[in-house]
Scaffold this motif. Structure first.
Motif: not given
Length: 234
Positions: A13-18, A65-88
């Protein structure tokens, strides 16, 4: 790092603004020891051979910005990006169809201090649905918020502070979300969601250092705790 032994999808879970952090950007992009908060869990999960996929959501307008972080740290596990929803709650529901494995680990990027040992304890547990939970070190009481009346008492020994990560059989988690949707109920976390749906859910003792970063004070506390870790190599 993935191998043929991979049997889990990780929902991160990474879709909140905090907004409570007050940083002018999603809190998962704030840096602790010079590293974005999001990266700590990504690197930890990347080192677990049982995790074959990471499903990550992102706040509206922050995908690049999230994609830039993923690229910068070269995570090797396959990642699926999904748009955040209104609630957790709805975020988990919408991320579940993207999970490729029959077992699911659930975590949130705002808990950067969860260790590989925390995940491994869940993975190795014989229980299908299990969450980390910690004892509540203070007294709690049921109240009526409208009248400001104390309405009774609660046995602290029978209460736990719900933490993440958590582990679920994907089919149980899907069924629990479908039941909640049909009844119009929203939950703030998934262990109680699954338990209320009638599936057995167990808990393992968590750690009081596995805090959730929600405020500037939490940022400072997490920084201190991370500085004290000698085995964390991110």
């Amino acid at each position: 790092m993935t191998t043929a032994a991979a049997t889990f999808s990780l929902i991160l879970l990474n879709g909140g603004v905090g907004a409570r952090v007050g940083a002018g950007q999603p809190k998962q992009l704030l840096k602790l020891r010079g590293i974005p908060i999001l990266v700590y869990t990504l690197v930890t999960a990347d080192r677990l051979p049982q995790v074959g996929q990471i499903v990550v959501n992102f706040p509206e307008g922050w995908r690049r910005e999230i994609e830039e972080v993923l690229d910068a740290y070269a995570i090797s596990t396959p990642i699926t990006l999904v748009p955040g929803a209104p609630t957790r709650h709805s975020s988990v529901r919408e991320m579940l169809p993207h999970c490729e494995y029959d077992q699911v680990l659930l975590h949130e990027s705002a808990r950067p201090l969860a260790t590989s040992a925390d995940f491994t304890r869940l993975i190795d547990s014989p229980w299908q649905n299990v969450a980390l939970m910690s004892p509540i070190p203070f007294t709690v009481a049921p109240v009526d918020p409208e009248t400001h009346m104390v309405t009774g008492s609660l046995d602290r020994a029978r209460l736990r502070n719900v933490q993440l990560p958590q582990k679920f059989r994907r089919s149980d988690l899907v069924a629990a979300h479908e039941k909640a949707l049909s009844e119009g109920i929203e939950y703030t976390e998934d262990a109680t969601l699954v338990a209320d749906a009638g599936f057995p859910v167990h808990f393992l003792d968590g750690s009081d250092t596995n805090l959730k970063v929600t405020s500037p004070t939490d940022v400072r506390m997490a920084t201190v705790l991370l500085q004290g870790e000698r085995d964390r190599d991110v």
